[in-house]
Write a protein that holds these residues in place. Structure first.
Motif, PDB file in Angstrom:
ATOM      1  N   ILE A 158     -61.360  67.696 -38.716  1.00  0.00           N
ATOM      2  CA  ILE A 158     -60.969  66.292 -38.821  1.00  0.00           C
ATOM      3  C   ILE A 158     -62.086  65.539 -39.526  1.00  0.00           C
ATOM      4  O   ILE A 158     -63.251  65.599 -39.112  1.00  0.00           O
ATOM      5  N   THR A 159     -61.734  64.825 -40.584  1.00  0.00           N
ATOM      6  CA  THR A 159     -62.692  64.026 -41.348  1.00  0.00           C
ATOM      7  C   THR A 159     -62.347  62.551 -41.184  1.00  0.00           C
ATOM      8  O   THR A 159     -61.191  62.160 -41.350  1.00  0.00           O
ATOM      9  N   ARG A 160     -63.347  61.753 -40.843  1.00  0.00           N
ATOM     10  CA  ARG A 160     -63.111  60.318 -40.706  1.00  0.00           C
ATOM     11  C   ARG A 160     -63.213  59.672 -42.081  1.00  0.00           C
ATOM     12  O   ARG A 160     -64.290  59.624 -42.689  1.00  0.00           O
ATOM     13  N   MET A 161     -62.106  59.139 -42.570  1.00  0.00           N
ATOM     14  CA  MET A 161     -62.038  58.583 -43.911  1.00  0.00           C
ATOM     15  C   MET A 161     -62.430  57.105 -43.948  1.00  0.00           C
ATOM     16  O   MET A 161     -62.931  56.612 -44.956  1.00  0.00           O
ATOM     17  N   SER A 162     -62.170  56.396 -42.852  1.00  0.00           N
ATOM     18  CA  SER A 162     -62.495  54.973 -42.752  1.00  0.00           C
ATOM     19  C   SER A 162     -62.589  54.623 -41.279  1.00  0.00           C
ATOM     20  O   SER A 162     -62.507  55.504 -40.418  1.00  0.00           O
ATOM     21  N   GLU A 163     -62.738  53.357 -40.967  1.00  0.00           N
ATOM     22  CA  GLU A 163     -62.818  52.949 -39.568  1.00  0.00           C
ATOM     23  C   GLU A 163     -61.548  53.283 -38.799  1.00  0.00           C
ATOM     24  O   GLU A 163     -61.576  53.470 -37.584  1.00  0.00           O
ATOM     25  N   THR A 164     -60.425  53.385 -39.497  1.00  0.00           N
ATOM     26  CA  THR A 164     -59.142  53.592 -38.814  1.00  0.00           C
ATOM     27  C   THR A 164     -58.386  54.833 -39.278  1.00  0.00           C
ATOM     28  O   THR A 164     -57.357  55.168 -38.699  1.00  0.00           O
ATOM     29  N   GLU A 165     -58.874  55.510 -40.295  1.00  0.00           N
ATOM     30  CA  GLU A 165     -58.109  56.608 -40.898  1.00  0.00           C
ATOM     31  C   GLU A 165     -58.855  57.933 -40.755  1.00  0.00           C
ATOM     32  O   GLU A 165     -60.067  58.014 -40.989  1.00  0.00           O
ATOM     33  N   TYR A 166     -58.113  58.976 -40.380  1.00  0.00           N
ATOM     34  CA  TYR A 166     -58.659  60.318 -40.218  1.00  0.00           C
ATOM     35  C   TYR A 166     -57.772  61.308 -40.973  1.00  0.00           C
ATOM     36  O   TYR A 166     -56.546  61.163 -41.003  1.00  0.00           O
ATOM     37  N   ARG A 167     -58.412  62.308 -41.559  1.00  0.00           N
ATOM     38  CA  ARG A 167     -57.674  63.391 -42.223  1.00  0.00           C
ATOM     39  C   ARG A 167     -57.856  64.670 -41.424  1.00  0.00           C
ATOM     40  O   ARG A 167     -58.978  65.043 -41.093  1.00  0.00           O
ATOM     41  N   THR A 168     -56.739  65.361 -41.127  1.00  0.00           N
ATOM     42  CA  THR A 168     -56.787  66.585 -40.327  1.00  0.00           C
ATOM     43  C   THR A 168     -56.360  67.779 -41.163  1.00  0.00           C
ATOM     44  O   THR A 168     -55.326  67.749 -41.836  1.00  0.00           O
ATOM     45  N   GLU A 169     -57.158  68.825 -41.114  1.00  0.00           N
ATOM     46  CA  GLU A 169     -56.854  70.086 -41.803  1.00  0.00           C
ATOM     47  C   GLU A 169     -56.783  71.199 -40.769  1.00  0.00           C
ATOM     48  O   GLU A 169     -57.691  71.370 -39.957  1.00  0.00           O
ATOM     49  N   ASN A 170     -55.685  71.942 -40.769  1.00  0.00           N
ATOM     50  CA  ASN A 170     -55.560  73.109 -39.901  1.00  0.00           C
ATOM     51  C   ASN A 170     -56.242  74.291 -40.578  1.00  0.00           C
ATOM     52  O   ASN A 170     -55.838  74.709 -41.670  1.00  0.00           O
ATOM     53  N   LEU A 171     -57.270  74.832 -39.932  1.00  0.00           N
ATOM     54  CA  LEU A 171     -58.063  75.894 -40.540  1.00  0.00           C
ATOM     55  C   LEU A 171     -57.486  77.273 -40.282  1.00  0.00           C
ATOM     56  O   LEU A 171     -57.309  78.076 -41.199  1.00  0.00           O
ATOM     57  N   PHE A 172     -57.198  77.580 -39.017  1.00  0.00           N
ATOM     58  CA  PHE A 172     -56.685  78.904 -38.659  1.00  0.00           C
ATOM     59  C   PHE A 172     -56.228  78.872 -37.207  1.00  0.00           C
ATOM     60  O   PHE A 172     -56.595  77.980 -36.441  1.00  0.00           O
ATOM     61  N   GLU A 173     -55.426  79.869 -36.839  1.00  0.00           N
ATOM     62  CA  GLU A 173     -55.005  80.026 -35.449  1.00  0.00           C
ATOM     63  C   GLU A 173     -55.947  81.007 -34.757  1.00  0.00           C
ATOM     64  O   GLU A 173     -56.412  81.974 -35.356  1.00  0.00           O
ATOM     65  N   THR A 174     -56.206  80.747 -33.488  1.00  0.00           N
ATOM     66  CA  THR A 174     -57.106  81.617 -32.729  1.00  0.00           C
ATOM     67  C   THR A 174     -56.885  81.380 -31.253  1.00  0.00           C
ATOM     68  O   THR A 174     -55.983  80.635 -30.861  1.00  0.00           O
TER      69      THR A 174
END
Length: 235
Positions: free
Chosen positions: A204-220
Motif C-alpha cells: 500500500i502506497t500513500r499517494m496523498s493525505e486521503t488517497e492510497y494505492r494498493t497492489e496485490n503482490l502474491f498469495e501466501t
C-alpha cells in the motif's frame, strides 16, 4: 609458504555459504526477487545468526522456522519463509534517509535487512523474551540503527510516526486504519491480509493525505500477528 599462517574456512562455514547460495538461487530468485541489491543484502546479513543455535542447519530451508523461548508459550511465533522476506524487502525498497516501522520483530532478521538500507528502524515485539533476544542478536551483528520495543503493536506505534516504510511481519484479518494514518505521503506499507489458508501480501502506497494505492503482490500463508496488553518498558 614458509612463515605464513593460512586460515582456511571450516567445513561448517563452507556449508553455510553453499546453503546461502542455494537459497538465493533456488528459492528466492525464482520467486521474482531480481533486484541485485536485495540479493546482495541476503549474502551480507547472515540469516543463520538470527536462527536458534539448534536450528541453524535449517536456516536456509524453505520453511517457517519456529522461535522457541517465547514468554507467551501458547502464542507460537515463526520466522517467515526466506522467499517471503526477500519479496517484501524488494517491494518496500527502504532508502538511506527513511524511517521504518516493523510490527513483529521475531528473531530480528527482517529488522536487520530493513535497517541496512534505512536511516532507522523501530521494531515492535509483543513477547518480552523474543524482544530481548532480538535486541541482543542485532547488537552482536553490529546493527546499531534498530530500536526494539516490547509493546502491543496491533495499532502500529504512533510515538515515532509518521513513517516512510511500515512492514507488518504477521498476518491480519484486516488492516486497521491506524497503520494508514501513520504512513507518510509517498510511504509504503506491506501487510499480509486475509484468512487462512490463503492470505494476500499487499503493498500500500500513500499517494496523498486521503488517497492510497494498493497492489496485490502474491498469495501466501503466514502466522497471524499476536499482541497482548501493552507493556511499559523498552530496551
Amino acid at each position: 609458504m614458509p612463515g605464513c599462517v593460512c586460515l582456511l574456512p571450516t567445513v561448517t562455514e563452507m556449508n553455510y555459504e553453499q546453503a546461502r547460495f542455494n537459497m538465493i538461487e533456488q528459492q528466492i530468485r525464482p520467486w521474482d526477487v531480481l533486484d541485485q541489491e536485495v540479493l546482495n543484502l541476503l549474502k551480507l546479513v547472515k540469516r543463520e545468526e538470527f536462527v536458534p543455535t539448534a536450528q541453524r542447519a535449517l536456516a536456509f530451508t524453505d520453511v517457517e522456522l519456529p522461535l522457541p523461548g517465547a514468554a507467551i508459550p501458547d502464542k507460537s511465533q515463526h520466522m517467515m519463509f526466506p522467499r517471503v522476506e526477500a519479496r517484501i524487502l524488494q517491494a518496500l525498497a527502504p532508502k538511506k534517509n527513511e524511517n521504518v516501522l516493523e510490527i513483529g520483530t521475531g528473531s530480528g532478521y527482517m529488522a536487520a535487512l530493513l535497517a541496512y538500507n534505512a536511516h532507522h528502524v523501530t521494531t515492535i515485539e509483543f513477547d518480552a523474551n523474543l524482544a530481548q533476544t532480538a535486541q541482543q542478536t542485532l547488537r552482536a551483528n553490529g546493527v546499531t540503527n534498530v530500536e526494539v520495543i516490547n509493546a502491543d503493536g496491533a495499532q502500529g506505534w504512533s510515538a515515532a510516526a509518521p513513517y516512510d516504510v511500515i512492514a507488518i511481519s504477521g498476518a491480519l484479518a484486516e488492516l486497521p486504519q491506524a497503520f494508514l494514518d501513520q504512513l507518510k505521503v509517498g510511504g509504503r506499507l506491506a501487510a499480509f491480509i486475509g484468512g487462512s489458508p490463503v492470505m494476500e501480501a499487499k503493498l500500500i502506497t500513500r499517494m496523498s493525505e486521503t488517497e492510497y494505492r494498493t497492489e496485490n503482490l502474491f498469495e501466501t500463508q503466514v502466522a497471524y500477528l499476536v499482541a497482548p496488553h501493552p507493556s511499559s518498558f523498552k530496551f
